[in-house]
Scaffold this motif. Structure first.
Motif, short mmCIF file in Angstrom:
data_model
loop_
_atom_site.label_atom_id
_atom_site.label_comp_id
_atom_site.label_asym_id
_atom_site.label_seq_id
_atom_site.Cartn_x
_atom_site.Cartn_y
_atom_site.Cartn_z
N ASN A 1 0.83 -1.21 0.00
CA ASN A 1 0.00 0.00 0.00
C ASN A 1 0.86 1.26 0.00
O ASN A 1 0.58 2.23 -0.74
CB ASN A 1 -0.92 -0.01 1.22
N TYR A 2 1.93 1.27 0.81
CA TYR A 2 2.78 2.47 0.87
C TYR A 2 3.56 2.65 -0.43
O TYR A 2 3.76 3.79 -0.90
CB TYR A 2 3.72 2.38 2.05
N ILE A 3 4.00 1.56 -1.06
CA ILE A 3 4.69 1.68 -2.35
C ILE A 3 3.73 2.20 -3.42
O ILE A 3 4.10 3.00 -4.28
CB ILE A 3 5.31 0.32 -2.75
N ASN A 4 2.48 1.74 -3.37
CA ASN A 4 1.48 2.24 -4.31
C ASN A 4 1.22 3.74 -4.11
O ASN A 4 1.02 4.48 -5.08
CB ASN A 4 0.19 1.45 -4.12
N LEU A 5 1.26 4.19 -2.84
CA LEU A 5 1.12 5.63 -2.59
C LEU A 5 2.28 6.44 -3.18
O LEU A 5 2.10 7.56 -3.65
CB LEU A 5 1.02 5.89 -1.09
N LEU A 6 3.49 5.85 -3.14
CA LEU A 6 4.66 6.55 -3.68
C LEU A 6 4.61 6.69 -5.19
O LEU A 6 5.32 7.52 -5.77
CB LEU A 6 5.95 5.83 -3.26
N THR A 7 3.81 5.86 -5.88
CA THR A 7 3.71 5.95 -7.34
C THR A 7 2.72 7.01 -7.80
O THR A 7 2.63 7.28 -9.00
CB THR A 7 3.29 4.59 -7.91
#
Length: 784
Positions: free
Chosen positions: A401-407
């Motif tokens: 979820n956090y990696i998806n937010l960074l994209t």
């Protein structure tokens, strides 16, 4: 710097050897003190033994004398007994009273003789025991004396070795001192040269700064007069609001991405091994697939586990593509990293794969608990592992979820605020630490479970080997997750910091600004390369050889200083070449102006010559002259405009149209900022060189102080060694004196014994003569 570190290591090694030798010296001091105490106690014991020996010899002499007396007394008594027997035989015819008296006297003599004989035997026994004890004590003293001689010899060898070692260390320290003195002198000379050079560089820098300030004022006045319009309405397309290319940020980003790639490769290898060995364990325990059929649930579970490479390996490939996309000539921020979206998609597929495996893994652990040989403790461990698997899947879901937010900044145009990105990065770091903790707990529980399964009677060697491999994969996973978490925490400041920030604009960074930044960078690089056409001359061979000898003989600190000074000289030479280039350009301009003036004078002469002709020719000449004058004026105007386009760093060979004014201003501003940064870098380099020279001077002073301290300690050690040698010689002298005294005492005792034997022989002769005289007197009396 390497030579300085070598000197420091040498001095540390010398200090360690000195401490060792000092400790050995203390041990030797203690040994010498102990030997002195032992020698004193031995002397006292020897005196006591000598006194006891003298007493025993006196007793022996008295006993021998007493024995001789008793022997003589016995002989006299025997003679008297013989005489009394002879008298008794003669007096048999006489009365009974004298015979009875003779018998009584005979019994008294016999008792007295028996007592003397017993006393003589006892004295002989005591004399023999005393003699044996004396011989034994003498042998013990000789052995003790030999041991002391060996110990003294050993101490002498140790002291000789220490003296040689001390002399070697002293010579080495003296050579190091001389070498350091030479180095300090050379460093002082180099420091003076560097200071002189820095002063010259500072003077040149001041001159350059004054010239640049003058040209800056001139260019700013030109800009204010000739460029009245500056469009800042569209900040995205305005090159002045685009930030400068941060090469340091790009190198750091590539380095960080490379480190993260290595950690992700380790994580991928650990996940592949973990899933593969889990599949092997499902086929072995609780039922062996080679012997009997496993449950359909475990079959499905093993089928899913067999597909793990399809979901795990793309993680490494996608991150490798992300790492390859980050170069020195790119702009790396969240808004421009397109490959992060691919990595996020692949990571989300892997988290979905883990969620698909979760129910089968829980059911498999429940089947292990339902086996008849499963103990209560093993059931508890399986329940703990179920909780660990759930937590691992949950943590991976959070990370996804956090990696998806960074994209989002690279996908959406509005981007994401800086505070939100900082919060996402901090939460991602916390999730990585929690992943490391969960994997560590799972590895611990698997270790405990494996130790419990080894006690089961149905456990096979295949199960043991598979469990060991599974535990090894968990250990590698623990190490890789821990390294990844610590790496992310250490670089959290870099992730949360903004490497590129537009000037005069509060909006987020977008890809259009990145393109403009890269195009500006290429233009600036091309312009700087165009300015660097004159090449510096090569260094002569002899000068290069001398420089090489100087560099090889000096320390690394000097190498660094000379390199910095050479770089400063090269930069100054380059600036001087550029200055000469522009002087040549000015001379060329003067030559052109002179040519134009000469051309005007020629035209005026032709005009004067043509004035004598007709009106038609006059009108034509006037028209031609006016045309030529107009051409000259246009040429002068263009030359003036071109000179007005010149700046503090060069000349823009462009036509001064209205549409190109903004371009010239932007280029001029970029070049001006570039050279101002170069001047700032030169000043910082000069300051760094000065600080390094001061630092090396302080280091040399500290080394000189340490050398003086080492010399003082060496003198103290030499004095202690001399005292130790004096103590050893004193002990040797005492030992020799004790030997001589013992030998003298033994010779005196032998002489005393000889004299006593002579006196005893004389006394025996006197006693014999007295006996003969008494016998003759008795015979004479009997004859009368």
């Amino acid at each position: 710097m390497a030579n300085v570190t070598d000197l420091q290591t040498k001095y540390s090694r010398l200090a360690q050897e000195y401490s060792k030798l000092r400790a050995q010296n203390q041990v030797l001091k203690k040994a010498v003190v102990d030997e002195q105490a032992n020698s004193a106690s031995l002397k006292e014991q020897l005196k006591q033994k000598d006194q006891s020996l003298r007493k025993q010899e006196q007793e022996m002499d008295s006993l021998s004398f007493r024995n001789q007396q008793l022997a003589k007394r016995v002989e006299l008594l025997q003679e008297e007994l013989a005489a009394s027997e002879a008298k008794g035989k003669r007096g048999k015819n006489k009365g009974d009273s004298p015979s009875h008296h003779g018998v009584q006297t005979q019994s008294v003599f016999d008792e007295d003789l028996q007592k003397k004989i017993e006393e003589n035997e006892r004295l002989h026994i005591q004399f023999y025991e005393a003699d044996e004890q004396h011989k034994r004590q003498e042998a013990e003293m000789k052995t003790r004396l030999e041991e002391l001689e060996r110990e003294s010899q050993h101490h002498q060898t140790v002291v000789d070795g220490l003296t040689t070692k001390y002399t070697e260390t002293i010579e080495r320290l003296q050579s190091d001192k001389a070498r350091l003195e030479v180095k300090t002198q050379t460093l002082e000379r180099e420091g003076k040269d560097c200071r002189l050079r820095t002063e010259e560089c500072q003077q040149q820098l001041r001159r350059c700064q004054s010239e640049l300030n003058r040209q800056l004022k001139q260019s700013s006045s030109v800009i204010q007069e000739k460029v009245p319009f500056n469009d800042t309405k569209f900040s995205d397309y305005n090159s002045l609001n685009v930030p400068a290319h941060n090469r340091r940020h790009q190198l750091k980003a590539r380095d960080v991405a490379g480190q993260a790639l290595s950690f992700i490769q380790d994580l991928v290898a650990g996940l592949l091994n973990f899933h593969s060995y889990t599949e092997q364990r499902v086929h072995i325990y609780p039922l062996d697939s080679s012997i009997e059929f496993i449950s359909p649930l475990n079959q499905k579970f093993s089928q899913y586990l067999h597909e793990n490479a399809v979901y795990v390996r793309p993680l490494e490939d996608s991150f490798l593509q992300l790492h390859q996309s980050i170069t020195e000539d790119t702009v790396t921020v969240l808004e421009t990293v397109d490959k992060l979206k691919n990595f996020s998609d692949i990571f989300s597929t892997y988290t979905r794969f883990l969620q698909k495996l979760l129910p089968y893994q829980l059911k498999s652990l429940e089947e292990e608990c339902q086996t008849p040989l499963c103990t209560a403790t093993l059931t508890v461990k399986n329940q703990e592992l179920q909780n660990d698997v759930k937590r691992v899947t949950l943590v991976f879901d959070k990370i996804q979820n956090y990696i998806n937010l960074l994209t989002f900044p690279s996908v959406r145009q509005d981007g994401m605020p800086q505070s939100s990105t900082s919060a996402v990065f901090t939460q991602l770091a916390a999730c990585l630490h929690s992943l490391h903790d969960v994997v560590k707990e799972m590895s611990k529980h698997y270790n405990q479970k494996a130790s419990l399964e080894q006690e089961l009677p149905t456990a096979t060697q295949k199960l043991f080997t598979t469990t060991e491999c599974l535990l090894g994969s968990l250990g590698s996973l623990t190490n890789s997750t821990g390294k990844l978490a610590t790496f992310f925490s250490n670089n959290l400041d870099f992730f949360t910091s903004s490497g590129y920030s537009p000037r005069g604009n509060t909006e987020a960074f977008n890809p259009i600004q990145a393109e403009i930044m890269l195009s500006n960078k290429k233009k600036a690089a091309a312009y700087i390369n165009a300015l660097k056409k004159p090449r510096p001359q090569s260094v002569p061979y002899r000068e290069a050889l001398s420089n090489r000898r100087i560099l090889t003989s000096s320390t690394e600190s000097r190498e660094g200083l000379t390199q910095q000074v050479q770089q400063g000289q090269e930069k100054i030479a380059r600036l001087e070449q550029e200055k000469e280039h522009w002087l040549l350009e000015a001379q060329l301009g003067k030559v052109r102006l002179e040519k134009e003036n000469q051309r005007i004078s020629d035209l005026e002469a032709q005009l004067a010559m043509a004035l004598g002709e007709g009106q038609i020719s006059q009108t034509s000449a006037v028209s031609s002259v006016t045309q030529k004058h107009e051409e000259v004026k246009t040429a002068q105007k263009t030359a003036a405009k071109e000179t007005m386009c010149t700046s503090l760093v060069g000349m823009l060979c462009t036509v001064p149209l209205a549409e190109h004014v903004g371009d010239e201003e932007s280029r001029e501003q970029l070049i001006k900022t570039h050279y101002m940064t170069r001047v700032g870098e030169l000043t910082t380099q000069l300051q760094v060189s000065d600080s390094k020279a001061v630092h090396f001077h302080s280091e040399c002073r500290a080394l000189a102080k340490r050398l003086a301290i080492a010399e003082k300690s060496r003198e103290t050690v030499v004095e202690e060694m001399k005292r130790a040698n004096g103590n050893i010689t004193h002990l040797q002298d005492e030992l020799s004196t004790t030997k001589r005294s013992y030998e003298d005492q033994l010779s005196m005792m032998s002489d005393h014994l000889c004299s006593m034997n002579e006196t005893l022989s004389k006394q025996r002769e006197e006693i014999d003569t007295l006996k003969l005289g008494s016998k003759t007197n008795a015979k004479k009396n009997k004859g009368r």
